[in-house]
Design an enzyme around this catalytic site. Sequence first.
Site, PDB file in Angstrom:
ATOM      1  N   GLY A 169       0.660  -1.320  -0.011  1.00 59.98           N
ATOM      2  CA  GLY A 169      -0.015   0.153   0.237  1.00 59.98           C
ATOM      3  C   GLY A 169       0.813   1.120  -0.083  1.00 59.98           C
ATOM      4  O   GLY A 169       0.191   2.339   0.053  1.00 59.98           O
ATOM      5  N   GLU A 204      -3.621   3.081 -12.928  1.00 63.51           N
ATOM      6  CA  GLU A 204      -4.488   1.855 -13.209  1.00 63.51           C
ATOM      7  C   GLU A 204      -5.977   2.306 -13.029  1.00 63.51           C
ATOM      8  O   GLU A 204      -6.155   3.181 -12.148  1.00 63.51           O
ATOM      9  CB  GLU A 204      -4.247   0.744 -12.162  1.00 63.51           C
ATOM     10  CG  GLU A 204      -3.030  -0.376 -12.602  1.00 63.51           C
ATOM     11  CD  GLU A 204      -3.040  -1.436 -11.758  1.00 63.51           C
ATOM     12  OE1 GLU A 204      -2.029  -2.312 -11.957  1.00 63.51           O
ATOM     13  OE2 GLU A 204      -3.828  -1.478 -10.705  1.00 63.51           O
ATOM     14  N   GLU A 279      -1.426 -12.977  -8.564  1.00 64.37           N
ATOM     15  CA  GLU A 279      -2.649 -12.440  -8.215  1.00 64.37           C
ATOM     16  C   GLU A 279      -3.291 -11.630  -9.254  1.00 64.37           C
ATOM     17  O   GLU A 279      -2.836 -11.053 -10.148  1.00 64.37           O
ATOM     18  CB  GLU A 279      -2.252 -11.309  -6.980  1.00 64.37           C
ATOM     19  CG  GLU A 279      -1.573 -11.966  -5.636  1.00 64.37           C
ATOM     20  CD  GLU A 279      -1.462 -11.116  -4.695  1.00 64.37           C
ATOM     21  OE1 GLU A 279      -1.152 -11.639  -3.442  1.00 64.37           O
ATOM     22  OE2 GLU A 279      -1.277  -9.663  -4.833  1.00 64.37           O
ATOM     23  N   GLU A 292      -0.473  -8.947  -9.779  1.00 62.01           N
ATOM     24  CA  GLU A 292       1.161  -8.990  -9.565  1.00 62.01           C
ATOM     25  C   GLU A 292       1.435 -10.320  -9.118  1.00 62.01           C
ATOM     26  O   GLU A 292       0.427 -11.120  -9.114  1.00 62.01           O
ATOM     27  CB  GLU A 292       1.787  -8.168  -8.358  1.00 62.01           C
ATOM     28  CG  GLU A 292       1.278  -8.509  -7.109  1.00 62.01           C
ATOM     29  CD  GLU A 292       1.700  -7.441  -5.811  1.00 62.01           C
ATOM     30  OE1 GLU A 292       2.065  -6.390  -6.151  1.00 62.01           O
ATOM     31  OE2 GLU A 292       1.951  -8.162  -4.863  1.00 62.01           O
ATOM     32  N   ASN A 294       3.913 -12.869  -6.872  1.00 66.86           N
ATOM     33  CA  ASN A 294       4.460 -12.982  -5.695  1.00 66.86           C
ATOM     34  C   ASN A 294       5.420 -13.953  -5.955  1.00 66.86           C
ATOM     35  O   ASN A 294       5.090 -15.466  -5.710  1.00 66.86           O
ATOM     36  CB  ASN A 294       3.762 -13.393  -4.410  1.00 66.86           C
ATOM     37  CG  ASN A 294       3.005 -11.908  -4.006  1.00 66.86           C
ATOM     38  OD1 ASN A 294       3.530 -10.859  -4.138  1.00 66.86           O
ATOM     39  ND2 ASN A 294       1.722 -12.172  -3.646  1.00 66.86           N
ATOM     40  N   ARG A 296       7.574 -16.409  -4.266  1.00 64.95           N
ATOM     41  CA  ARG A 296       7.910 -16.776  -3.146  1.00 64.95           C
ATOM     42  C   ARG A 296       6.615 -17.680  -2.611  1.00 64.95           C
ATOM     43  O   ARG A 296       5.640 -17.698  -3.105  1.00 64.95           O
ATOM     44  CB  ARG A 296       8.449 -15.848  -2.211  1.00 64.95           C
ATOM     45  CG  ARG A 296       7.006 -14.862  -1.883  1.00 64.95           C
ATOM     46  CD  ARG A 296       7.166 -13.975  -0.649  1.00 64.95           C
ATOM     47  NE  ARG A 296       6.232 -12.668  -0.849  1.00 64.95           N
ATOM     48  CZ  ARG A 296       4.916 -12.823  -0.372  1.00 64.95           C
ATOM     49  NH1 ARG A 296       4.420 -13.931  -0.242  1.00 64.95           N
ATOM     50  NH2 ARG A 296       4.094 -11.750  -0.632  1.00 64.95           N
ATOM     51  N   VAL A 299       1.743 -16.603   2.811  1.00 61.45           N
ATOM     52  CA  VAL A 299       1.145 -16.898   3.817  1.00 61.45           C
ATOM     53  C   VAL A 299       0.101 -17.913   3.816  1.00 61.45           C
ATOM     54  O   VAL A 299      -0.201 -18.683   4.851  1.00 61.45           O
ATOM     55  CB  VAL A 299       0.630 -15.683   4.674  1.00 61.45           C
ATOM     56  CG1 VAL A 299       0.072 -15.830   5.953  1.00 61.45           C
ATOM     57  CG2 VAL A 299       1.748 -14.702   4.805  1.00 61.45           C
TER      58      VAL A 299
END
Lengths: 502, 155
Positions: A169, A204, A279, A292, A294, A296, A299
């Site tokens: 953010g 965007e 995502e 985007e 990620n 890795r 969570v």
Amino acid sequence: MVSKVLVANRGEIACRILRACSEAGIGSVAICAPNDQGSLFTELADEVVLLEGESIGETYLDQAQIIAAAQSTGADAIHPGFGFLSERAEFARHVSANGLIWIGPSPEAIDQMGDKMTARQTMRAAGVPVIPGEEVEEVDEAKTLEALREAAQRVGYPLLLKASSGGGGKGMRAVHDPADFDQAASAAQREAIAAFGDGRIYIERLLTGSKHIEIQVLADRHGRTIHLGERECSVQRRHQKVFEEAPGPTMTPELRDAMGQAAVAAAQAVDYEGAGTVEFLLAASGEFFFLEMNTRIQVEHPVTELVTGVDIVREQLRIANGEPMSCGDLMIRGHAIEVRLYAEDAANNFLPAIGPLAVFRPPEGPGIRLDTGVREGDDVTPNYDPMLAKLIVWAPSRIEALQKMRRALDEFVILGTTTNVEFLRDLCDAQPVIDGSTTTTTIDTLWPKGWNPPHDLTLEDASLLVAAGAETLGLHLQQRVGSQEGVVGPASPFATLNRRYP
Amino acid sequence: MQHIFASSEGPIEVTLARNGEALQLSGYSLTQHDRGRLLVTLPNGGKCIAHATKVGDIWWVHLNGRTYRWERIEPGSSSARDEGGLVAPMPGKVLDVLVRQGQSVEAGTALMVLEAMKMEHRIVASTDGRVTQIHFQAGEQVAQGAVLLDLEEAE
């Protein structure tokens, strides 16, 4: 050959990875900052290297010290977990340059996805739909604002300004009125420069009422790139996810196929290796757009594990070792929900809380999984992220999973530190959660003035009786109290309270 | 068995009645289940298990998925928080121990001086009695809720 893995992380995700190493028969090394000594994850590792330094920068972000720890213990691979150094391409390069195996994608893939403007361009070229918008490649600072303003006219309002190096953010601004544009753009730039040293901004279109849907991907070195279906993580507060589920409640097999293929294409476009997450925003119109990637483990990976039967961390280890991944065709079974338990005051703008975990009694029973890095008697300190645990449930259907989550949260006893357990419990009764119509603005819509626990006078009176009765019965004379900073584990000098009360 | 708890609307006095094994308060009843767990019977006959633990002066109570906090006000103390009872009110350092083991003290006697959050706090005897155990010496760090000394109440 991966025979001993150093886990360059701490807390819950370090526990998850160290346990996976143990199950795979692979040696493990934990690294530990001085203020983490005695933490649960250090007990799950074969060896522990105590880092020098105090701040996060001097410990879990100190690349040289971490690589030296791997070398001194004879570890041959490094797993970065999430956060910390997990998405630093430069660290991945150092790891490889020192003859160690990096459990993750190539540094080039991390770079290509880490820079959001580059990622949008790469995705567009790969035929993956991106959110309508424009990247502004104006190098002359004086002309940037003008160029942004013109781009904004073409994109249309409402819109979202985002920092190319952004995340969490920061450097992000929603603009609803062209009159506010200049001020918002300057603020976003300043914030981006301060946070990332990179003031590049892109625009965007703001898609309100969208769902956050992400696709888990896995890619090995044997030419196989697959997706493991979606997770819906629309329920967020301040861009932080709190409630995640798989499969998505409104997902159809056709849409899953289309999004899955787009995610695989996205991974292939950067020669991805290992586990990653693409995502997307799913608009009310049914269109989906790349947000985007990620690069890795995430969570919320457990919900995917529970519905697909794939152990994602175990697959990461296999893939890094050059083996083909072991999972077969995608099979989604039942429904899984995860909630994130934070030490925070949900009734007070989600302010982080600290204190002892004097009682920490997680729920049990079929279909319940708890991923945590803490146990009873630990202290919640202000040193790290306030996430205490992830509570994940699985049931044959969504409605049963939600029932199980309610039961599990009701059973979860955490005393001594304020947590968001009751907030999560209320969330399970919210209409958009029940009918699966959650969007990224659901929490703000449900509780525009902030959440407060419901008042139940009967229970409140009963709790007062319990407090008075417990004092009368002398319950505190037998109880153990958590240790605090500076007094660690078994060295804690106090255990019982022998004082007599009138 | 009277206790006083702090609330946003001022102190609440709670007087419990004993009925055999049970403690009662206007229609509610409580019995001890096992360590840290209590069985509560509500006025409508409903039953639930409560968990309770004390951290510092605060009783944390878990009941039917809800968590409540009640700060107990020590009898006789004008402000329990300032004097801290015999339990460290917050993490800090023992500056001075003012009594010996075995010493008889009167209510109000200063027993220990604690430095916490850059402020000095005097730990004061809440009743007449005898110091049976001193758990910390000057210079030692103490955690919040740590028992500093044991005081045996005079008969």
